[in-house]
Motif scaffolding. Structure first.
Motif, short mmCIF file in Angstrom:
data_model
loop_
_atom_site.label_atom_id
_atom_site.label_comp_id
_atom_site.label_asym_id
_atom_site.label_seq_id
_atom_site.Cartn_x
_atom_site.Cartn_y
_atom_site.Cartn_z
N ARG A 56 84.62 87.71 16.88
CA ARG A 56 83.97 87.39 17.73
C ARG A 56 83.20 86.00 18.12
O ARG A 56 82.61 85.38 17.21
CB ARG A 56 81.88 88.40 18.14
N LEU A 57 83.72 84.77 18.59
CA LEU A 57 83.10 83.82 18.96
C LEU A 57 81.69 82.69 20.09
O LEU A 57 82.64 83.50 21.32
CB LEU A 57 84.59 82.77 19.61
N SER A 58 81.10 82.51 19.65
CA SER A 58 79.94 82.29 21.24
C SER A 58 80.18 80.54 20.86
O SER A 58 79.98 79.96 20.15
CB SER A 58 79.10 83.27 20.59
N ILE A 59 80.37 80.22 22.28
CA ILE A 59 79.95 78.96 22.58
C ILE A 59 79.03 78.19 23.01
O ILE A 59 78.83 79.20 23.84
CB ILE A 59 80.82 78.42 23.23
N ARG A 60 77.61 77.88 22.76
CA ARG A 60 77.01 78.42 23.17
C ARG A 60 76.49 76.39 23.81
O ARG A 60 77.19 75.65 23.76
CB ARG A 60 75.52 77.81 22.47
N PRO A 61 76.16 76.36 25.14
CA PRO A 61 75.91 75.64 25.96
C PRO A 61 75.44 74.29 25.41
O PRO A 61 74.35 74.73 24.52
CB PRO A 61 75.62 76.07 27.63
#
Lengths: 116, 111
Positions: free
Chosen positions: A111-116
């Motif tokens: 699970r890849l989460s890209i935070r702004p």
């Protein structure tokens, strides 16, 4: 036995960082295909790439690149300059041997989460 | 080109009830697959059809699951009776060579 291992359960990075998703596979077959799929929150699996076991050339497609190394049985996926839209679960998969009748074995996903 | 269609998208049933899922593959795709994806896991193949014949159903719990593909096109997957552990997303995929195209899935919740 055939197996696909994605050891990274979850990865979180800040937007614009590069990120690599690892995939290690096991098979006794000499001919096989490797795949990467993306599963966004909508749930539909989206095909990203297929490599056959005889083609070890690295591939680049825009911000995506794949590194296939038979010596280490790995097929890693790198996203350069990540974006929020890259947030999803990514699956590596193996189909061995070459045959449309052989089943695809999926890894457990990262699970890849890209935070702004 | 239309993608793989599945219905319903969501289903909630009580344990011991029956449920059926429907899949319409991409036109011309001879191979159809049903996968079960439990939360936090990768998809697991339940059954694979080539036209209307079964190629692999080794991981299909045949005491409660059944599937058919009439006329080599649409397919239905049935669970009877359902158990709590059947709660998952059921994905249908189709292919004409080695690349599979997936539908949106049916999320089943068994209470």
């Amino acid at each position: 036995a055939q197996k696909v291992t994605q050891a990274q359960t979850e990865i979180s990075v800040v937007e614009k960082e590069d990120v690599t998703l690892d995939c290690v596979y096991e098979t006794r077959d000499t001919t096989y295909y490797l795949f990467w799929y993306k599963q966004p929150p909508s749930g539909e699996l989206v095909f990203l790439i297929r490599r056959n076991s005889f083609d070890e050339q690295n591939e680049i497609s825009g911000r995506y690149s794949w590194n296939f190394q038979k010596s280490t049985s790995s097929f890693n996926f790198t996203i350069t300059a990540s974006q929020v839209v890259d947030s999803a679960v990514y699956f590596c998969a193996l189909r061995a041997p070459y045959s449309s009748a052989s089943k695809i074995i999926f890894g457990s996903g990262t699970r890849l989460s890209i935070r702004p | 080109e239309a993608g793989v269609a599945q219905s319903p998208r969501y289903k909630i049933i009580e344990k011991r009830q029956s449920v059926a899922f429907w899949c319409n593959p991409i036109s011309g795709h001879a191979t159809l697959y049903w996968y079960q994806q439990i939360l936090g896991q990768g998809p697991k193949l339940l059954i694979q059809f080539q036209n209307n014949g079964v190629v692999d159903d080794s991981q299909l719990p045949k005491d409660r699951f059944s599937a058919e593909r009439l006329k080599g096109v649409d397919s239905t997957l049935k669970i009877q009776p359902a158990k709590l552990e059947d709660s998952a997303v059921y994905l249908c995929a189709s292919s004409w060579d080695y690349e599979q195209y997936f539908g949106p899935g049916t999320r089943l919740t068994v209470t």
